[in-house]
Structures are given as structure tokens and as C-alpha cells.
Scaffold this motif. Structure first.
Motif, PDB file in Angstrom:
ATOM      1  N   ALA A  17      62.007 -33.672 -21.616  1.00 11.45           N
ATOM      2  CA  ALA A  17      61.489 -33.718 -20.249  1.00 11.45           C
ATOM      3  C   ALA A  17      60.721 -35.007 -20.035  1.00 11.45           C
ATOM      4  O   ALA A  17      59.911 -35.406 -20.869  1.00 11.45           O
ATOM      5  CB  ALA A  17      60.594 -32.517 -19.974  1.00 11.45           C
ATOM      6  N   GLN A  18      60.973 -35.635 -18.916  1.00 17.51           N
ATOM      7  CA  GLN A  18      60.329 -36.896 -18.565  1.00 17.51           C
ATOM      8  C   GLN A  18      59.802 -36.762 -17.141  1.00 17.51           C
ATOM      9  O   GLN A  18      60.574 -36.558 -16.210  1.00 17.51           O
ATOM     10  CB  GLN A  18      61.341 -38.042 -18.670  1.00 17.51           C
ATOM     11  N   ALA A  19      58.506 -36.868 -16.962  1.00 13.77           N
ATOM     12  CA  ALA A  19      57.925 -36.686 -15.631  1.00 13.77           C
ATOM     13  C   ALA A  19      57.995 -37.943 -14.776  1.00 13.77           C
ATOM     14  O   ALA A  19      57.971 -37.863 -13.567  1.00 13.77           O
ATOM     15  CB  ALA A  19      56.489 -36.203 -15.740  1.00 13.77           C
ATOM     16  N   ILE A  34      66.543 -44.403 -17.373  1.00  9.31           N
ATOM     17  CA  ILE A  34      65.877 -45.373 -18.237  1.00  9.31           C
ATOM     18  C   ILE A  34      64.426 -44.978 -18.518  1.00  9.31           C
ATOM     19  O   ILE A  34      63.863 -44.125 -17.838  1.00  9.31           O
ATOM     20  CB  ILE A  34      65.916 -46.793 -17.623  1.00  9.31           C
ATOM     21  N   ASP A  35      63.848 -45.613 -19.501  1.00 10.06           N
ATOM     22  CA  ASP A  35      62.433 -45.515 -19.864  1.00 10.06           C
ATOM     23  C   ASP A  35      61.984 -44.090 -20.191  1.00 10.06           C
ATOM     24  O   ASP A  35      61.334 -43.418 -19.394  1.00 10.06           O
ATOM     25  CB  ASP A  35      61.543 -46.110 -18.773  1.00 10.06           C
ATOM     26  N   PHE A  36      62.305 -43.694 -21.381  1.00  8.73           N
ATOM     27  CA  PHE A  36      61.892 -42.379 -21.862  1.00  8.73           C
ATOM     28  C   PHE A  36      60.701 -42.493 -22.820  1.00  8.73           C
ATOM     29  O   PHE A  36      60.509 -41.648 -23.676  1.00  8.73           O
ATOM     30  CB  PHE A  36      63.067 -41.676 -22.560  1.00  8.73           C
ATOM     31  N   THR A  37      59.903 -43.544 -22.667  1.00 10.38           N
ATOM     32  CA  THR A  37      58.789 -43.768 -23.590  1.00 10.38           C
ATOM     33  C   THR A  37      57.748 -42.656 -23.548  1.00 10.38           C
ATOM     34  O   THR A  37      57.090 -42.394 -24.549  1.00 10.38           O
ATOM     35  CB  THR A  37      58.091 -45.118 -23.318  1.00 10.38           C
ATOM     36  N   GLU A  38      57.610 -41.985 -22.409  1.00  8.83           N
ATOM     37  CA  GLU A  38      56.626 -40.910 -22.304  1.00  8.83           C
ATOM     38  C   GLU A  38      57.275 -39.533 -22.237  1.00  8.83           C
ATOM     39  O   GLU A  38      56.629 -38.548 -21.888  1.00  8.83           O
ATOM     40  CB  GLU A  38      55.742 -41.135 -21.079  1.00  8.83           C
ATOM     41  N   ALA A  39      58.529 -39.462 -22.609  1.00  6.24           N
ATOM     42  CA  ALA A  39      59.249 -38.184 -22.596  1.00  6.24           C
ATOM     43  C   ALA A  39      58.635 -37.227 -23.616  1.00  6.24           C
ATOM     44  O   ALA A  39      58.109 -37.645 -24.643  1.00  6.24           O
ATOM     45  CB  ALA A  39      60.720 -38.401 -22.896  1.00  6.24           C
ATOM     46  N   LYS A  40      58.719 -35.950 -23.301  1.00  8.01           N
ATOM     47  CA  LYS A  40      58.244 -34.908 -24.210  1.00  8.01           C
ATOM     48  C   LYS A  40      59.447 -34.180 -24.790  1.00  8.01           C
ATOM     49  O   LYS A  40      60.428 -33.922 -24.093  1.00  8.01           O
ATOM     50  CB  LYS A  40      57.350 -33.898 -23.481  1.00  8.01           C
ATOM     51  N   VAL A  41      59.347 -33.860 -26.067  1.00  3.68           N
ATOM     52  CA  VAL A  41      60.399 -33.126 -26.765  1.00  3.68           C
ATOM     53  C   VAL A  41      59.790 -31.808 -27.225  1.00  3.68           C
ATOM     54  O   VAL A  41      58.695 -31.796 -27.805  1.00  3.68           O
ATOM     55  CB  VAL A  41      60.927 -33.939 -27.966  1.00  3.68           C
ATOM     56  N   ARG A  42      60.477 -30.718 -26.947  1.00  6.26           N
ATOM     57  CA  ARG A  42      59.911 -29.395 -27.228  1.00  6.26           C
ATOM     58  C   ARG A  42      59.509 -29.226 -28.691  1.00  6.26           C
ATOM     59  O   ARG A  42      58.469 -28.649 -28.996  1.00  6.26           O
ATOM     60  CB  ARG A  42      60.888 -28.295 -26.836  1.00  6.26           C
ATOM     61  N   GLU A  44      58.260 -31.167 -30.740  1.00  4.57           N
ATOM     62  CA  GLU A  44      57.015 -31.845 -31.110  1.00  4.57           C
ATOM     63  C   GLU A  44      55.768 -31.069 -30.689  1.00  4.57           C
ATOM     64  O   GLU A  44      54.765 -31.076 -31.383  1.00  4.57           O
ATOM     65  CB  GLU A  44      56.977 -33.243 -30.503  1.00  4.57           C
ATOM     66  N   ASP A  45      55.824 -30.429 -29.525  1.00  3.27           N
ATOM     67  CA  ASP A  45      54.671 -29.683 -29.019  1.00  3.27           C
ATOM     68  C   ASP A  45      55.148 -28.727 -27.922  1.00  3.27           C
ATOM     69  O   ASP A  45      55.205 -29.101 -26.750  1.00  3.27           O
ATOM     70  CB  ASP A  45      53.615 -30.641 -28.468  1.00  3.27           C
ATOM     71  N   PRO A  46      55.498 -27.490 -28.270  1.00  6.35           N
ATOM     72  CA  PRO A  46      56.050 -26.544 -27.296  1.00  6.35           C
ATOM     73  C   PRO A  46      55.171 -26.310 -26.057  1.00  6.35           C
ATOM     74  O   PRO A  46      55.677 -26.209 -24.954  1.00  6.35           O
ATOM     75  CB  PRO A  46      56.222 -25.248 -28.093  1.00  6.35           C
ATOM     76  N   GLU A  47      53.860 -26.247 -26.231  1.00  6.84           N
ATOM     77  CA  GLU A  47      52.981 -26.006 -25.084  1.00  6.84           C
ATOM     78  C   GLU A  47      52.977 -27.199 -24.133  1.00  6.84           C
ATOM     79  O   GLU A  47      53.059 -27.039 -22.921  1.00  6.84           O
ATOM     80  CB  GLU A  47      51.559 -25.696 -25.552  1.00  6.84           C
ATOM     81  N   GLN A  48      52.875 -28.376 -24.678  1.00  7.71           N
ATOM     82  CA  GLN A  48      52.881 -29.577 -23.848  1.00  7.71           C
ATOM     83  C   GLN A  48      54.250 -29.770 -23.200  1.00  7.71           C
ATOM     84  O   GLN A  48      54.348 -30.258 -22.079  1.00  7.71           O
ATOM     85  CB  GLN A  48      52.511 -30.798 -24.696  1.00  7.71           C
ATOM     86  N   PHE A  49      55.294 -29.355 -23.897  1.00  8.64           N
ATOM     87  CA  PHE A  49      56.635 -29.476 -23.335  1.00  8.64           C
ATOM     88  C   PHE A  49      56.794 -28.582 -22.111  1.00  8.64           C
ATOM     89  O   PHE A  49      57.427 -28.970 -21.135  1.00  8.64           O
ATOM     90  CB  PHE A  49      57.719 -29.129 -24.365  1.00  8.64           C
ATOM     91  N   GLU A  50      56.220 -27.401 -22.138  1.00 10.89           N
ATOM     92  CA  GLU A  50      56.315 -26.486 -20.992  1.00 10.89           C
ATOM     93  C   GLU A  50      55.752 -27.145 -19.731  1.00 10.89           C
ATOM     94  O   GLU A  50      56.349 -27.085 -18.662  1.00 10.89           O
ATOM     95  CB  GLU A  50      55.563 -25.187 -21.288  1.00 10.89           C
ATOM     96  N   VAL A  51      54.631 -27.805 -19.865  1.00  6.17           N
ATOM     97  CA  VAL A  51      54.016 -28.524 -18.740  1.00  6.17           C
ATOM     98  C   VAL A  51      54.927 -29.672 -18.310  1.00  6.17           C
ATOM     99  O   VAL A  51      55.189 -29.876 -17.118  1.00  6.17           O
ATOM    100  CB  VAL A  51      52.608 -29.047 -19.112  1.00  6.17           C
TER     101      VAL A  51
END
Length: 104
Positions: A17-19, A34-42, A44-51
Motif C-alpha cells: 500500500a502506498q498513500a 512510480i516512487d514506492f519509497t514510502e510504501a508499506k508491506v503487510r 513488515e508491520d500488519p497494524e501499520q499496513f492496515e492504516v
């Protein structure tokens, strides 16, 4: 629109997920994300990924013109029927009606 939503759906299914969406369209109509530098991967951190996933679908939604929402709903319904994932419910929670009500 179909290509855009298909890509967004596939990213979420892959638990990415990339906001801060940055999507370019080539002359041939192909989309380049492009630019997935701040993307979240589930993983790595399931709670943060949900957000991040909620923010991702919200940002995708804001890029869909209100006049195209009926088409978008049909595209997403088709994608969900082919391979519903754990995060498919996030698309249903968006205010698809122009008056801001959540679709039923």
C-alpha cells in the motif's frame, strides 16, 4: 479506469500500500506507478499496513471522477468476484455515492 483500478487492486492483493500515489500515463495509455519509497508491506508491520491500506484506497478513490464512479464500482465488483482478498472490504467502505453516503 479499468487498468488503473486493476493495478490498485493487484497492489493491495499483494499486500503493498502506498498513500502518496504517483501514476504516470504513457502516450500509449499504459500506466506507470512510480516512487514506492514510502510504501508499506503487510509482512513488515500488519497494524501499520492496515492504516496504509485504508489511506491507499482512499487516495485511489479521490482520483476517480465522480462521473466515473458507476464504472469504477462495476470494475471493482468484477475484480472482487475473480479474486476477493482480505482487503476487498476497504473498497466497499468508500463513499461511492456523490452525496457522500457509503454504498450499501
Amino acid at each position: 479506469l479499468s487498468s488503473f483500478l486493476g493495478s490498485a487492486f493487484a497492489l493491495l492483493q499483494a499486500e503493498v500500500a502506498q498513500a502518496d500515489l504517483q501514476v504516470l500515463q504513457k502516450k500509449d495509455g499504459e500506466l506507470l506507478w512510480i516512487d514506492f519509497t514510502e510504501a508499506k508491506v503487510r509482512s513488515e508491520d500488519p497494524e501499520q499496513f492496515e492504516v496504509a491500506a485504508r489511506n491507499f484506497v482512499s487516495e485511489v478513490f479521490t482520483l476517480i471522477p465522480s462521473t466515473s464512479r458507476d464504472v469504477a464500482i462495476n470494475v471493482l465488483a468484477s475484480l472482487c468476484s475473480k479474486g476477493p482478498g482480505v482487503y476487498s472490504y476497504l473498497w466497499a467502505e468508500l463513499p461511492w455515492n456523490e452525496d457522500g453516503e457509503v454504498a450499501k
